[in-house]
Design a protein around this motif. Sequence first.
Motif, mmCIF file in Angstrom:
data_model
loop_
_atom_site.group_PDB
_atom_site.id
_atom_site.type_symbol
_atom_site.label_atom_id
_atom_site.label_comp_id
_atom_site.label_asym_id
_atom_site.label_seq_id
_atom_site.Cartn_x
_atom_site.Cartn_y
_atom_site.Cartn_z
ATOM 1 N N LYS A 225 0.824 -1.202 0.000
ATOM 2 C CA LYS A 225 0.000 0.000 0.000
ATOM 3 C C LYS A 225 0.863 1.258 0.000
ATOM 4 C CE LYS A 225 -3.775 -2.501 0.528
ATOM 5 N NZ LYS A 225 -4.787 -2.620 -0.553
ATOM 6 N N LYS A 226 0.299 2.344 -0.489
ATOM 7 C CA LYS A 226 1.038 3.607 -0.550
ATOM 8 C C LYS A 226 1.398 4.121 0.831
ATOM 9 C CE LYS A 226 0.955 8.222 -2.588
ATOM 10 N NZ LYS A 226 0.229 9.191 -3.450
ATOM 11 N N GLU A 227 0.501 3.965 1.787
ATOM 12 C CA GLU A 227 0.731 4.452 3.153
ATOM 13 C C GLU A 227 1.233 3.303 4.026
ATOM 14 O OE1 GLU A 227 0.283 7.665 4.074
ATOM 15 O OE2 GLU A 227 -0.269 8.152 1.991
ATOM 16 N N LEU A 228 2.427 3.481 4.613
ATOM 17 C CA LEU A 228 2.937 2.480 5.548
ATOM 18 C C LEU A 228 2.231 2.633 6.878
ATOM 19 C CD1 LEU A 228 5.093 0.267 6.160
ATOM 20 C CD2 LEU A 228 6.556 2.121 6.998
ATOM 21 N N ASN A 229 1.762 1.518 7.425
ATOM 22 C CA ASN A 229 1.079 1.531 8.718
ATOM 23 C C ASN A 229 1.632 0.388 9.567
ATOM 24 O OD1 ASN A 229 -0.618 1.441 10.914
ATOM 25 N ND2 ASN A 229 -2.507 1.711 9.743
ATOM 26 N N LEU A 230 2.355 0.739 10.620
ATOM 27 C CA LEU A 230 2.996 -0.258 11.470
ATOM 28 C C LEU A 230 2.212 -0.555 12.739
ATOM 29 C CD1 LEU A 230 6.714 0.916 11.100
ATOM 30 C CD2 LEU A 230 5.561 -0.971 9.907
ATOM 31 N N GLY A 231 0.964 -0.110 12.782
ATOM 32 C CA GLY A 231 0.121 -0.395 13.934
ATOM 33 C C GLY A 231 0.151 0.721 14.959
ATOM 34 N N ASP A 232 -0.586 0.519 16.041
ATOM 35 C CA ASP A 232 -0.760 1.570 17.049
ATOM 36 C C ASP A 232 0.091 1.370 18.293
ATOM 37 O OD1 ASP A 232 -2.715 2.801 15.463
ATOM 38 O OD2 ASP A 232 -4.276 1.467 16.251
ATOM 39 N N ASN A 233 0.899 0.314 18.321
ATOM 40 C CA ASN A 233 1.694 0.012 19.503
ATOM 41 C C ASN A 233 3.185 0.010 19.163
ATOM 42 O OD1 ASN A 233 -0.693 -0.556 21.152
ATOM 43 N ND2 ASN A 233 -0.900 -2.409 19.902
ATOM 44 N N ARG B 198 6.551 3.277 19.453
ATOM 45 C CA ARG B 198 5.561 3.838 18.535
ATOM 46 C C ARG B 198 6.013 5.178 17.962
ATOM 47 N NH1 ARG B 198 2.870 3.533 14.299
ATOM 48 N NH2 ARG B 198 1.121 4.976 14.128
ATOM 49 N N ASN B 199 6.711 5.988 18.749
ATOM 50 C CA ASN B 199 7.173 7.278 18.227
ATOM 51 C C ASN B 199 8.150 7.091 17.071
ATOM 52 O OD1 ASN B 199 5.652 8.832 19.989
ATOM 53 N ND2 ASN B 199 7.262 8.874 21.549
ATOM 54 N N ALA B 200 9.042 6.126 17.208
ATOM 55 C CA ALA B 200 9.975 5.827 16.118
ATOM 56 C C ALA B 200 9.221 5.289 14.900
ATOM 57 C CB ALA B 200 11.019 4.818 16.584
ATOM 58 N N ALA B 201 8.207 4.470 15.158
ATOM 59 C CA ALA B 201 7.402 3.927 14.057
ATOM 60 C C ALA B 201 6.705 5.040 13.280
ATOM 61 C CB ALA B 201 6.376 2.932 14.602
ATOM 62 N N ILE B 202 6.212 6.042 13.995
ATOM 63 C CA ILE B 202 5.560 7.174 13.326
ATOM 64 C C ILE B 202 6.561 7.915 12.439
ATOM 65 C CG2 ILE B 202 4.497 9.432 13.709
ATOM 66 C CD1 ILE B 202 3.196 8.222 16.243
ATOM 67 N N SER B 203 7.778 8.120 12.938
ATOM 68 C CA SER B 203 8.814 8.775 12.138
ATOM 69 C C SER B 203 9.114 7.970 10.880
ATOM 70 C CB SER B 203 10.096 8.946 12.959
ATOM 71 O OG SER B 203 9.889 9.796 14.061
ATOM 72 N N LEU B 204 9.154 6.656 11.039
ATOM 73 C CA LEU B 204 9.425 5.793 9.891
ATOM 74 C C LEU B 204 8.269 5.832 8.891
ATOM 75 C CD1 LEU B 204 11.139 3.775 8.400
ATOM 76 C CD2 LEU B 204 10.243 1.960 9.884
ATOM 77 N N GLU B 205 7.064 5.762 9.383
ATOM 78 C CA GLU B 205 5.900 5.842 8.497
ATOM 79 C C GLU B 205 5.919 7.131 7.679
ATOM 80 O OE1 GLU B 205 2.768 3.307 11.320
ATOM 81 O OE2 GLU B 205 2.753 5.500 11.313
ATOM 82 N N ASN B 206 6.212 8.233 8.340
ATOM 83 C CA ASN B 206 6.239 9.523 7.641
ATOM 84 C C ASN B 206 7.327 9.552 6.568
ATOM 85 O OD1 ASN B 206 4.130 10.507 9.206
ATOM 86 N ND2 ASN B 206 5.489 11.465 10.700
ATOM 87 N N ALA B 207 8.490 8.988 6.884
ATOM 88 C CA ALA B 207 9.592 8.966 5.927
ATOM 89 C C ALA B 207 9.244 8.112 4.709
ATOM 90 C CB ALA B 207 10.865 8.447 6.592
#
Length: 237
Positions: free
Chosen positions: A16-24, A191-200
């Motif tokens: 998918k175009k948007e990476l989603n690594l979950g909420d945890n 999760r904060n690191a995951a959000i940074s990765l998703e955005n990148a």
Amino acid sequence: METFKEFLDRINSFQKKELNLGDNDFAVSQSVAHKVNADNTFKSFYGDTVVFDLDDSVKSKLGEYVDMLYRAAPQCFCDRLIPHTFHVTLHDLSNSPTLSEVAEQTFCNELKILQIKSELQKLNQAPIKLKSTYVFNMVNTSLVLGLRPVTQKDYDAIMALYSLIDGVKTLPYPFTPHITLAYYNANGFDRNAAISLENAVNEINAKLDVELSLSKLYYQKFTSMNNYVDVVSLLKK
């Protein structure tokens, strides 16, 4: 073997175009521990594979993607892959954290590869054109760039090669062409690191054209995920 439509339907279901690594916090697959130490250096990991090497221009672009990922979320990854190792795997063969467990299998695989080399050389040797789909999470082990053949002809060409190698060792999962960009931090990340990765990832999910030259198809052996050695050039006399 999947039809081209079945192949496209399958990869489109999870790439998918948007990476989603979950909420945890992100927990990596247990398989990462086979390849990466707790200090995030690469472990010894042994086996063999059949891969397409890539043009330097493609490797350079991939290196730019990796630079962006490591700048945005360095805590998400282990040590970097050496850029010259970037490749498209045509067919996995064998692997193990222990050399003795895989040595005999790799020896047998090499003999079988040599036996079918002439059959591979009879196939159409025109370049195979692929285009990128999206950067996606590969089974909580690594971040990869997905690829798909451009046309039915390209799909038929790469699957003809795949089918011959599948006679050496049949795999229990379907072919999903991709380029591994980075392996995850062996300890996972929050999760904060995951959000940074998703955005990148969402910033770099641009299109990339990849042309596979059959003169760059190799049977390789590896001693880690950062150390591959060409053993046989499959499409050269």
